[in-house]
Scaffold this motif. Structure first.
Motif, PDB file in Angstrom:
ATOM      1  N   GLY A  30      53.715 -24.749 -32.954  1.00  0.00           N
ATOM      2  CA  GLY A  30      53.155 -26.077 -32.909  1.00  0.00           C
ATOM      3  C   GLY A  30      52.530 -26.604 -31.644  1.00  0.00           C
ATOM      4  O   GLY A  30      52.043 -27.733 -31.659  1.00  0.00           O
ATOM      5  N   PRO A  31      52.508 -25.882 -30.510  1.00  0.00           N
ATOM      6  CA  PRO A  31      51.985 -26.524 -29.297  1.00  0.00           C
ATOM      7  C   PRO A  31      50.565 -27.046 -29.428  1.00  0.00           C
ATOM      8  O   PRO A  31      50.200 -28.022 -28.778  1.00  0.00           O
ATOM      9  CB  PRO A  31      52.061 -25.403 -28.251  1.00  0.00           C
ATOM     10  CG  PRO A  31      53.121 -24.497 -28.742  1.00  0.00           C
ATOM     11  CD  PRO A  31      53.022 -24.538 -30.238  1.00  0.00           C
ATOM     12  N   VAL A  32      49.742 -26.405 -30.278  1.00  0.00           N
ATOM     13  CA  VAL A  32      48.357 -26.857 -30.442  1.00  0.00           C
ATOM     14  C   VAL A  32      48.012 -27.058 -31.916  1.00  0.00           C
ATOM     15  O   VAL A  32      46.846 -26.980 -32.305  1.00  0.00           O
ATOM     16  CB  VAL A  32      47.371 -25.875 -29.781  1.00  0.00           C
ATOM     17  CG1 VAL A  32      47.579 -25.845 -28.282  1.00  0.00           C
ATOM     18  CG2 VAL A  32      47.527 -24.461 -30.338  1.00  0.00           C
ATOM     19  N   GLY A  33      49.017 -27.308 -32.747  1.00  0.00           N
ATOM     20  CA  GLY A  33      48.757 -27.548 -34.151  1.00  0.00           C
ATOM     21  C   GLY A  33      49.660 -26.712 -35.034  1.00  0.00           C
ATOM     22  O   GLY A  33      50.399 -25.850 -34.568  1.00  0.00           O
ATOM     23  N   ILE A  34      49.583 -26.968 -36.344  1.00  0.00           N
ATOM     24  CA  ILE A  34      50.413 -26.257 -37.308  1.00  0.00           C
ATOM     25  C   ILE A  34      49.833 -24.858 -37.491  1.00  0.00           C
ATOM     26  O   ILE A  34      48.885 -24.645 -38.242  1.00  0.00           O
ATOM     27  CB  ILE A  34      50.456 -26.994 -38.660  1.00  0.00           C
ATOM     28  CG1 ILE A  34      50.954 -28.430 -38.472  1.00  0.00           C
ATOM     29  CG2 ILE A  34      51.328 -26.237 -39.652  1.00  0.00           C
ATOM     30  CD1 ILE A  34      52.388 -28.554 -38.073  1.00  0.00           C
ATOM     31  N   GLY A  35      50.388 -23.892 -36.794  1.00  0.00           N
ATOM     32  CA  GLY A  35      49.877 -22.527 -36.862  1.00  0.00           C
ATOM     33  C   GLY A  35      50.980 -21.548 -37.197  1.00  0.00           C
ATOM     34  O   GLY A  35      52.150 -21.770 -36.886  1.00  0.00           O
ATOM     35  N   GLN A  36      50.628 -20.411 -37.826  1.00  0.00           N
ATOM     36  CA  GLN A  36      51.613 -19.393 -38.216  1.00  0.00           C
ATOM     37  C   GLN A  36      52.762 -20.076 -38.948  1.00  0.00           C
ATOM     38  O   GLN A  36      53.906 -20.075 -38.500  1.00  0.00           O
ATOM     39  CB  GLN A  36      52.093 -18.638 -36.980  1.00  0.00           C
ATOM     40  CG  GLN A  36      50.985 -18.005 -36.166  1.00  0.00           C
ATOM     41  CD  GLN A  36      50.126 -17.031 -36.983  1.00  0.00           C
ATOM     42  OE1 GLN A  36      50.611 -16.395 -37.913  1.00  0.00           O
ATOM     43  NE2 GLN A  36      48.862 -16.932 -36.655  1.00  0.00           N
TER      44      GLN A  36
END
Length: 790
Positions: free
Chosen positions: A74-80
């Motif tokens: 999550g540091p730069v968005g909903i990823g993986q």
């Protein structure tokens, strides 16, 4: 009827205290069930979401009402985010001894979400409201995607400008990182997700991150690297903490009792649970007894057979296992994980894009401006120039973006797969049209690394043709930067040990085709020279054929992982206008064009220092400081021997003048900060109040960030830096108006503004002596507001 009465499971009573619910659940569980719950699952189809293959979850136990716990980065968005397509081709491989489908971790078919500006960009806003907006968007999208755990905020410090994950963190100052992380945490958890403060602690380099042994003085730890975590635990009430890979002062982070128990729980009162970074666990009994509660991503050290062996050997008790599970279950009950069905909903694609764009325009930093910005709205010819081997001028930029590949295909754990992206050219054309200029000719020139061949709008040309086009253009925009991703610092090493640094990658010239892969001399992904600086020099040396001279019509847009050294010749009245936009994410083209054309007035401030080329901190770094010195067994050892002097503190302490200082940022208007005043507290323990009047002395509306710094006596410990940031406030003012601002310095605040860490007493103390309070608009643009004695 309640779910407790319909299911016969008393812990499903939502009206019951989370702790009581956790106790009832644990009492009903067998050892086998408890063991299964202590780790992530082997990659599989997500039980509640049969259209998803996932590898970022702990499988639920329906008979006990335990849902599958789903985790996202999550540091730069909903990823993986634990949902790749069922038709994803398997990539079977041995991962730490288990034969699993590796594609499920990183495949770009992951569920799509909004790709927002980088975490460092959020910090550059110097505005907790922006961090809140980011957190609310992440919480909303995470909830709609049926996720439960958000692996952020990241708050390791930008100790090294070339560190690969600086873009995931919040700069070089612990107080700024803490303030922004607290706001983000509250917002995320306000939407029902559990926030995970990471990476605890000392994860300031990617090189050898799995094995590096670090030595950090306890005072340095508490005043710098632990401080954002302390603030986020105490003020943000983060539900979880992620322990990192590195060893710290003799113990690996995920089995470090001093950090996980003595500091985190006993000193700070942390009530949540500790999750390992992926594969960061190193042991079974030692890690659990030290304070690790949840192993990710696979059942390895907390696998049932190893737990049973530890129980049989008396190294663990069932109470230890119950404690680890209880900490997590309390948070899961607290945030409603047990009480809401795992059902995915469509995201608001347009709304997410609007929010990403609104966030992005608040994060850019106007470094200098010699007349080129804002771009003229009546321009007939605009030339956008970048490198063909670089992403900056031709694609929307996020961490790990690769030329010619869609965003989210880089492979790092912070990759976000967006629904769409906006390129720089499309953004410029759209915003020009929005301002009424539909006839403008925006052309894209891409230059090769040798500054010989090029293309203009895809057609073959020479660099001389690009120079001529620049001479004839009404405005020239150059885009460059320093992209990075998890897994690699921006550096080149002599061999795969990563122990001998051969080239630093902190300049605009260095790049690797795949940012996530470590670069070694002679390898397929070795660091390369793009000759970007030479390209910019030649463009800036062109004699303009239009009414405006070259320096007054040329803007350099930087998209960076962190601070980048800049040539001294670019600084000052004859240098290019420079706008730092970090990694803007999917709305890159719109965000940058909004700022270049003055639709939005830049208002960000630097969360990292920009050095003059050849005169920065990295010029003084020894191998023991970075990347580490190998011992006889090939284990790297790093020492933070600069102690408290990182970032602007190092420049202040060593009398070095940077290109652009921490906290620096200009505007399309001008401001004055007048009549500063320090007001002493009327009672012991009350805050000191710093006041000043901020006046917009220009001709358009804009925002200014008032910053307060404090000179603290050193006491009996390590020498204190000349000053530390202790407060800031962002004000928006119409032209010709003013506002009185008051910023409190609270001695009892979680960031200990007046205190130093006393290692012998293991506590913060306020040293005796004179304290000097400074106020201004940047760390190098301050006036004294007053002094006081303690």
């Amino acid at each position: 009827m309640s779910r407790a009465s319909t299911t016969g499971l008393p812990w499903m009573d939502k009206g019951m205290d989370p702790g009581r619910r956790a106790d009832l659940l644990l009492a009903a569980m067998s050892f086998e069930q408890k063991a299964q719950q202590l780790t992530g699952a082997v990659p599989e189809i997500v039980p509640e979401l049969p259209h998803c293959k996932g590898a970022r979850h702990t499988t639920g136990i329906p008979a006990l009402g335990i849902p599958t716990l789903r985790i996202t980065n999550g540091p730069v968005g909903i990823g993986q985010n634990d949902c790749v397509g069922l038709d994803t081709p398997p990539d079977m491989a041995y991962v730490n001894g288990l034969y699993v489908d590796n594609a499920v971790y990183f495949h770009p078919s992951s569920a799509k979400a909004t790709a927002v500006p980088s975490a460092l960009a959020i910090a550059a806003s110097f505005d907790p409201h922006v961090a809140t907006a980011f957190g609310e968007l992440m919480g909303e999208e995470g909830s709609r995607l049926a996720l439960h755990v958000f692996e952020a905020p990241g708050m390791n410090l930008a100790r090294l400008p070339l560190a690969g994950r600086n873009f995931e963190y919040k700069g070089e100052d612990p107080y700024l990182a803490g303030v922004m992380s607290v706001a983000e945490t509250r917002a995320v958890q306000g939407k029902g997700l559990i926030a995970v403060a990471k990476h605890y602690v000392g994860n300031e380099q990617e090189t050898n991150r799995m094995s590096v042994r670090e030595r950090i003085d306890p005072q340095v730890l508490h005043e710098m690297y632990l401080l954002p975590f302390e603030m986020t635990i105490k003020d943000g009430e983060a539900g979880a903490v992620m322990c990192s890979y590195n060893a710290l002062n003799g113990a690996f982070a995920c089995e470090n009792e001093e950090m996980l128990t003595n500091v985190l729980r006993r000193q700070w009162g942390f009530q949540g649970y500790v999750q390992s970074d992926f594969f960061a666990a190193k042991s079974t009994a030692k890690a659990m007894r030290a304070g690790l509660d949840h192993e990710m991503p696979l059942p390895q050290f907390f696998a049932p057979d190893k737990l049973r062996a530890a129980l049989d050997a008396g190294e663990l008790s069932m109470a230890d296992i119950d404690t680890a599970l209880r900490r997590r279950y309390v948070q899961m009950f607290k945030f409603g994980v047990f009480d809401k069905p795992i059902v995915q909903q469509d995201l608001d694609v347009e709304g997410g894009g609007r929010q990403a764009r609104a966030i992005g325009v608040e994060t850019a930093v106007l470094l200098q401006n010699n007349g080129a910005l804002p771009l003229p709205h009546d321009a007939k010819r605009v030339l956008l120039v970048g490198k063909a081997s670089q992403i900056y001028a031709q694609q929307a930029v996020a961490g790990g973006s690769v030329v010619g590949k869609v965003m989210g295909a880089g492979g790092g754990s912070s990759d976000v797969v967006p629904f769409y992206t906006v390129t720089p050219v499309d953004g410029l054309r759209a915003i020009y049209a929005q301002t009424g200029n539909t006839a403008v000719d925006v052309r894209l020139a891409l230059v090769d690394d040798a500054n010989g061949d090029a293309t203009i709008d895809g057609k073959a040309a020479g660099f001389d043709d690009v120079l001529q086009a620049a001479a004839n253009a009404d405005a020239v925009v150059i885009m460059a930067g320093t992209v990075a991703e998890e897994g690699a610092d921006r550096a080149t090493f002599a061999d795969k040990s990563g122990g001998k640094l051969t080239a630093r990658g902190d300049s605009l010239d260095w790049y690797a085709p795949l940012p996530k892969a470590l670069s070694f001399d002679g390898g397929d992904n070795a660091g390369r020279n793009s000759h970007t600086i030479a390209m910019i020099d030649r463009l800036f040396g062109v004699r303009s054929t239009t009414a405006r001279p070259t320096h007054a019509k040329t803007a350099l847009v930087l998209k960076d992982n962190a601070g980048v050294p800049l040539p001294a010749r670019w600084l000052g009245t004859k240098g290019p206008a420079m706008l730092e936009v970090w990694f803007p994410g999917q709305e890159d083209g719109h965000i940058v064009a909004d700022l270049l054309l003055g639709v939005h007035n830049p208002s960000g401030k630097l969360p990292v220092t920009f050095p003059v080329e050849g005169q920065g901190f990295m010029e003084t770094v020894t191998p023991r400081q970075y990347p580490g010195v190998m011992d006889a067994e090939g284990i790297p050892h790093v020492e933070y021997s600069e102690q408290l002097q990182i970032g602007y503190r190092w420049y202040d302490a060593n009398g070095k003048r940077p290109a652009f200082a921490f906290g620096h940022g200009l505007s399309y208007t001008t401001f004055a900060i007048e009549t500063p005043r320090l007001q002493a507290p009327s009672t012991d323990g009350a805050p000191y109040r710093v006041e000043a009047t901020v006046r917009n002395t220009g001709t358009r509306a804009g925002s200014e960030v008032v910053q307060v710094y404090l000179t603290v006596p050193s006491g009996s410990g390590l020498p204190q830096p000349p000053k530390r940031l202790v407060g800031f406030s962002k004000l928006q003012l119409a032209p010709g108006t003013d506002q009185r601002v008051a910023i409190d310095i609270d001695p009892n605040a979680s960031h200990h503004p007046l205190s130093v860490w006393d290692a012998s007493r293991k506590t913060f103390v306020i040293p005796s002596g004179t304290y000097t309070v400074w106020i201004g608009s940047a760390s190098d643009r301050l006036v004294r507001a007053g002094t006081f004695e303690r």
